[in-house]
Design a protein around this motif. Structure first.
Motif, PDB file in Angstrom:
ATOM      1  N   ALA A 191      10.177  -3.380 -23.269  1.00 11.17           N
ATOM      2  CA  ALA A 191      10.121  -2.224 -22.378  1.00 11.17           C
ATOM      3  C   ALA A 191       8.798  -2.234 -21.629  1.00 11.17           C
ATOM      4  O   ALA A 191       7.752  -2.570 -22.192  1.00 11.17           O
ATOM      5  CB  ALA A 191      10.260  -0.929 -23.165  1.00 11.17           C
ATOM      6  N   LEU A 192       8.827  -1.885 -20.377  1.00 11.48           N
ATOM      7  CA  LEU A 192       7.630  -1.763 -19.548  1.00 11.48           C
ATOM      8  C   LEU A 192       7.406  -0.293 -19.238  1.00 11.48           C
ATOM      9  O   LEU A 192       8.307   0.376 -18.722  1.00 11.48           O
ATOM     10  CB  LEU A 192       7.794  -2.552 -18.249  1.00 11.48           C
ATOM     11  N   GLY A 242       3.124  -3.451 -12.878  1.00 13.91           N
ATOM     12  CA  GLY A 242       4.476  -3.829 -13.276  1.00 13.91           C
ATOM     13  C   GLY A 242       5.175  -4.748 -12.299  1.00 13.91           C
ATOM     14  O   GLY A 242       6.089  -5.489 -12.678  1.00 13.91           O
ATOM     15  N   TYR A 243       4.747  -4.747 -11.037  1.00 14.10           N
ATOM     16  CA  TYR A 243       5.440  -5.545 -10.021  1.00 14.10           C
ATOM     17  C   TYR A 243       5.475  -7.025 -10.386  1.00 14.10           C
ATOM     18  O   TYR A 243       6.522  -7.683 -10.289  1.00 14.10           O
ATOM     19  CB  TYR A 243       4.770  -5.349  -8.661  1.00 14.10           C
ATOM     20  N   ILE A 245       6.631  -3.167 -26.435  1.00  9.27           N
ATOM     21  CA  ILE A 245       6.425  -2.311 -25.269  1.00  9.27           C
ATOM     22  C   ILE A 245       5.196  -2.793 -24.514  1.00  9.27           C
ATOM     23  O   ILE A 245       4.100  -2.880 -25.084  1.00  9.27           O
ATOM     24  CB  ILE A 245       6.232  -0.840 -25.679  1.00  9.27           C
ATOM     25  N   ALA A 246       5.377  -3.158 -23.252  1.00 11.81           N
ATOM     26  CA  ALA A 246       4.266  -3.539 -22.376  1.00 11.81           C
ATOM     27  C   ALA A 246       3.753  -2.270 -21.722  1.00 11.81           C
ATOM     28  O   ALA A 246       4.460  -1.633 -20.936  1.00 11.81           O
ATOM     29  CB  ALA A 246       4.735  -4.538 -21.324  1.00 11.81           C
ATOM     30  N   ALA A 247       2.509  -1.886 -22.061  1.00 13.50           N
ATOM     31  CA  ALA A 247       1.973  -0.599 -21.640  1.00 13.50           C
ATOM     32  C   ALA A 247       0.737  -0.772 -20.772  1.00 13.50           C
ATOM     33  O   ALA A 247      -0.080  -1.666 -21.008  1.00 13.50           O
ATOM     34  CB  ALA A 247       1.636   0.257 -22.859  1.00 13.50           C
ATOM     35  N   GLU A 248       0.589   0.109 -19.782  1.00 13.29           N
ATOM     36  CA  GLU A 248      -0.581   0.059 -18.908  1.00 13.29           C
ATOM     37  C   GLU A 248      -1.861   0.270 -19.711  1.00 13.29           C
ATOM     38  O   GLU A 248      -2.850  -0.440 -19.527  1.00 13.29           O
ATOM     39  CB  GLU A 248      -0.447   1.127 -17.821  1.00 13.29           C
TER      40      GLU A 248
END
Length: 301
Positions: A99-100, A113-114, A52-55
Motif C-alpha cells: 500500500a502507498l 508517489g508518482y 506500507i510505503a509511507a511518506e
C-alpha cells in the motif's frame, strides 16, 4: 531462497503487460484531519497488505496505532522515491501486496508517489486506487465556485517573482483555479493574487479542512487578503485557495491580452492592415475590431 534478479524499471516509459504473479500496489487515501473520514476499504487494505510505503513513517505510525494496524511501514518520500522505489517493486514482483500512503489525503496529489506508481505500471504491476479524502476536492465541493471545469496548480513558487509569473500565466484562465499554499506564505500569496487577478476577483480560503479550526471564507480577493492580514490565526494550518475563473469582458469584440500581444508582434513586422488581418486569422477575432484597436494604439503613441 534464491535471490530475485535486479530489475531496472525506471527506463521503461510505457506500461508493460500485466504480471499475473505479482502483487498489487494499492494507492490509499488517508484522512486530511478528521480520522473518521478513512474508509472501511482503506482500513481493510492497510491491514491485509504485506508492506506500507509511507511518506513519513513516524507520522503514519500514529495513524496505524489509532486503528490497531500492525503492518510494517517503509519510507517512500520525495528524497528517496526515485532511488528506493525498486525495493518496493521487488516485493511486488515477488507477489506481495503493497500500500502507498502519504501523510494525509490522496498520494501523488502534491505528495510523493508518482515515481513508484510509474515504475509499478512499467513493470506490469497492477495499480489499484483506493479513493478517499483529498483537500482540493473537499474545498471545491464547498466553495460555491463553478466546479464543472477547474484546474489544480498545486503549490505556487516560494519566491515572489516566480509566483507572480505563474499567476500571470493563468490570469485569463476561465476555469476555477485551485492552489495549495503553506501557512507562512498565505498572506504573500493572496497579496500577489490581488495584484495579478485584481481585487474584485472572487476567491475562497479553505483552511484546516476537517479539523477543529476549519475555515472556509469566500470574498473578493481584496477583502480576503484584508481578512487574513487582520487575523494571524488565518495564517496557520494547511491552506487551499480557490479563485474564480476569468470572465471575458461583456463586449463581444473585446480584445484580450494574448490577442493584443500577437497584434503588437505583428505590427512590428508589417503594415497595420496586414497585421490586423493576420491577427484575426490567428485569434478568431474580427479583423475590423483588431484594425481599430491597432489604429487607436498608433494614434496614442
Amino acid at each position: 531462497m534464491p535471490l530475485l534478479p535486479t530489475i531496472e524499471v525506471c527506463v521503461l516509459t510505457a506500461p508493460g503487460p500485466l504480471n499475473s504473479t505479482a502483487g498489487s500496489l494499492f494507492v490509499v487515501a488517508t484522512p486530511i484531519g478528521n480520522l473518521d473520514d478513512i474508509s472501511a476499504r482503506a482500513l481493510k487494505v492497510l491491514r491485509e497488505v504485506k508492506l506500507i510505503a509511507a511518506e513519513d513513517t513516524r507520522h503514519s505510525q500514529r495513524l496505524m496505532q489509532h486503528f490497531g494496524i500492525s503492518t510494517p511501514l517503509a519510507a517512500c518520500h520525495e528524497h528517496n522515491e526515485r532511488e528506493e522505489g525498486s525495493r518496493f517493486i521487488v516485493r511486488l514482483l515477488a507477489g506481495d501486496d503493497v500500500a502507498l500512503i502519504s501523510d494525509a489525503g490522496t498520494p501523488l496529489i502534491s505528495d510523493p508517489g508518482y515515481h513508484l506508481v510509474r515504475q509499478a505500471r512499467a513493470a506490469g504491476i497492477n495499480v489499484v486506487p483506493v479513493p478517499g479524502a483529498c483537500a482540493l476536492i473537499a474545498a471545491l465541493s464547498a466553495a460555491g465556485l463553478p466546479s464543472d471545469r477547474f484546474i489544480f496548480e498545486g503549490f505556487l513558487p516560494a519566491k515572489a517573482v516566480g509566483r507572480r509569473a505563474r499567476l500571470q500565466a493563468v490570469k485569463e484562465e476561465p476555469r476555477t483555479l485551485i492552489f495549495y499554499e503553506a501557512p507562512h506564505r498565505i498572506l504573500e500569496c493572496l497579496q500577489d493574487m490581488e495584484l495579478v487577478f485584481g481585487g474584485d476577483r472572487l476567491a475562497l480560503l479553505a483552511r484546516e479542512l476537517t479539523k477543529t479550526f476549519e475555515t472556509l471564507k469566500g470574498l473578493p480577493l481584496e477583502e480576503l487578503r484584508a481578512f487574513v492580514e487582520g487575523d494571524s490565526n488565518q495564517q496557520r494550518g494547511e491552506c487551499v485557495v480557490l479563485v474564480a475563473g476569468w470572465t471575458a469582458p461583456e463586449a463581444e469584440d473585446a480584445v484580450g491580452s494574448e490577442a493584443m500581444r500577437i497584434l503588437d508582434l505583428l505590427l512590428k513586422e508589417m503594415p497595420l492592415k496586414r497585421a490586423a488581418a493576420l491577427a484575426a486569422e490567428i485569434t478568431g477575432l474580427r479583423k475590423n475590431v483588431l484594425y481599430q484597436v491597432a489604429l487607436d494604439k498608433q494614434k496614442a503613441e
